[in-house]
Design a protein around this motif. Sequence first.
Motif, short mmCIF file in Angstrom:
data_model
loop_
_atom_site.label_atom_id
_atom_site.label_comp_id
_atom_site.label_asym_id
_atom_site.label_seq_id
_atom_site.Cartn_x
_atom_site.Cartn_y
_atom_site.Cartn_z
N GLY A 37 0.93 -1.26 -0.06
CA GLY A 37 -0.54 0.08 -0.47
C GLY A 37 0.51 0.84 0.02
O GLY A 37 2.30 1.28 1.05
N ALA A 38 0.14 2.18 -0.85
CA ALA A 38 1.23 4.03 -0.99
C ALA A 38 -0.33 4.55 -0.67
O ALA A 38 -1.33 4.84 -1.03
N GLY A 39 0.39 5.60 0.57
CA GLY A 39 -0.54 6.79 0.66
C GLY A 39 -2.21 6.17 1.54
O GLY A 39 -3.31 6.99 1.42
N GLY A 40 -1.89 5.23 1.92
CA GLY A 40 -3.09 4.56 2.68
C GLY A 40 -4.02 3.20 1.72
O GLY A 40 -4.48 2.48 1.94
N ALA A 41 -3.17 3.58 0.69
CA ALA A 41 -4.49 2.60 -0.48
C ALA A 41 -3.99 1.80 -0.86
O ALA A 41 -2.94 1.22 -1.00
N ALA A 42 -4.69 0.30 -1.10
CA ALA A 42 -4.53 -1.10 -0.78
C ALA A 42 -3.61 -0.78 -2.51
O ALA A 42 -4.12 -0.61 -3.24
N VAL A 43 -2.62 -1.47 -2.55
CA VAL A 43 -1.86 -2.64 -4.34
C VAL A 43 -1.83 -4.17 -3.60
O VAL A 43 -1.42 -4.77 -3.26
N THR A 44 -3.04 -4.13 -5.02
CA THR A 44 -2.77 -5.63 -5.13
C THR A 44 -1.57 -6.61 -6.43
O THR A 44 -1.48 -7.02 -6.05
N THR A 45 -1.56 -4.75 -7.37
CA THR A 45 -0.64 -5.44 -8.29
C THR A 45 0.22 -4.22 -8.64
O THR A 45 -0.87 -3.15 -8.40
N LEU A 46 1.30 -4.58 -9.11
CA LEU A 46 2.18 -3.01 -9.33
C LEU A 46 2.47 -3.18 -10.89
O LEU A 46 3.44 -4.89 -11.18
N GLU A 47 2.34 -2.46 -11.57
CA GLU A 47 2.46 -2.87 -13.04
C GLU A 47 3.92 -1.95 -13.65
O GLU A 47 3.39 -0.75 -13.47
N LEU A 48 4.61 -2.03 -13.74
CA LEU A 48 5.97 -1.49 -14.69
C LEU A 48 6.25 -1.66 -15.89
O LEU A 48 5.99 -2.49 -16.25
N GLU A 49 6.34 -0.12 -16.49
CA GLU A 49 6.45 -0.63 -18.09
C GLU A 49 7.51 0.32 -17.99
O GLU A 49 8.45 1.64 -17.35
N HIS A 50 8.50 0.36 -18.73
CA HIS A 50 9.43 1.03 -19.61
C HIS A 50 9.78 1.25 -21.28
O HIS A 50 8.76 0.75 -22.16
N TYR A 51 10.69 1.76 -21.31
CA TYR A 51 11.00 2.53 -23.48
C TYR A 51 12.57 1.05 -23.67
O TYR A 51 13.43 1.61 -22.87
N PRO A 52 12.41 0.23 -23.80
CA PRO A 52 13.52 -0.86 -23.98
C PRO A 52 14.37 0.02 -24.67
O PRO A 52 14.05 0.30 -25.60
N GLY A 53 15.47 -0.06 -24.41
CA GLY A 53 17.32 0.26 -24.43
C GLY A 53 17.58 1.69 -24.33
O GLY A 53 18.41 2.03 -23.93
N MET A 54 16.22 2.58 -24.32
CA MET A 54 16.57 4.30 -23.82
C MET A 54 16.49 3.52 -22.11
O MET A 54 17.62 4.12 -21.13
N THR A 55 15.59 2.45 -21.16
CA THR A 55 16.15 2.69 -19.50
C THR A 55 17.08 2.32 -19.39
O THR A 55 17.99 2.05 -18.90
N GLU A 56 17.63 1.28 -20.42
CA GLU A 56 19.07 0.03 -20.32
C GLU A 56 20.10 1.11 -20.06
O GLU A 56 21.12 1.01 -19.82
N ARG A 57 20.50 1.86 -21.49
CA ARG A 57 20.95 2.99 -21.65
C ARG A 57 21.20 4.22 -20.66
O ARG A 57 22.11 4.53 -19.52
N SER A 58 19.75 4.08 -19.93
CA SER A 58 19.19 5.46 -18.45
C SER A 58 20.69 5.04 -17.68
O SER A 58 21.25 5.03 -16.81
#
Length: 154
Positions: A37-58
């Motif tokens: 939970g974050a900020g009092g809200a329950a979290v059942t799943t966290l979904e993470l997205e990224h920009y392939p190539g750019m993320t690895e370089r960062s």
Amino acid sequence: MKAGVQEQAFDSAALHRSLRVADCGAVVEFTGYVRAGAGGAAVTTLELEHYPGMTERSLQLILEDAAARWPLLAATVVHRVGRLAPGEPIVWVGVGAAHRGEAFAACDFIMDFLKTRAPFWKKEHGPAGSSWVEARTSDDERAARWQPPKGSCE
């Protein structure tokens, strides 16, 4: 210096061994986990997205920046993407150096810049619905402490 992005879970012990710890006087590791939970809200799943190539370089640039600031012997970042449940590991940072002060500082620096410079987008899902996670001012404030003072020659 190694950086990676992956969907599958990582093996912290194997990552630790990959740092060639016998060459280091100090190794500092950080593992971040999905919170329920974050900020009092329950979290059942966290979904993470990224920009392939750019993320690895960062990620690689963050490691290179850390290595330019401290005499590191090894540094690795592994960040997960996809759908993760609370309690699952999301990020692993390991730093090896001759001395503990350098290893602690570099690990802290890397985490601060992962939070502010790496192009990841997080969406929390819970009973009340889904929402994108906003950037936090506190993360920017922590990262700002690594900047040279205004008016310095650096």
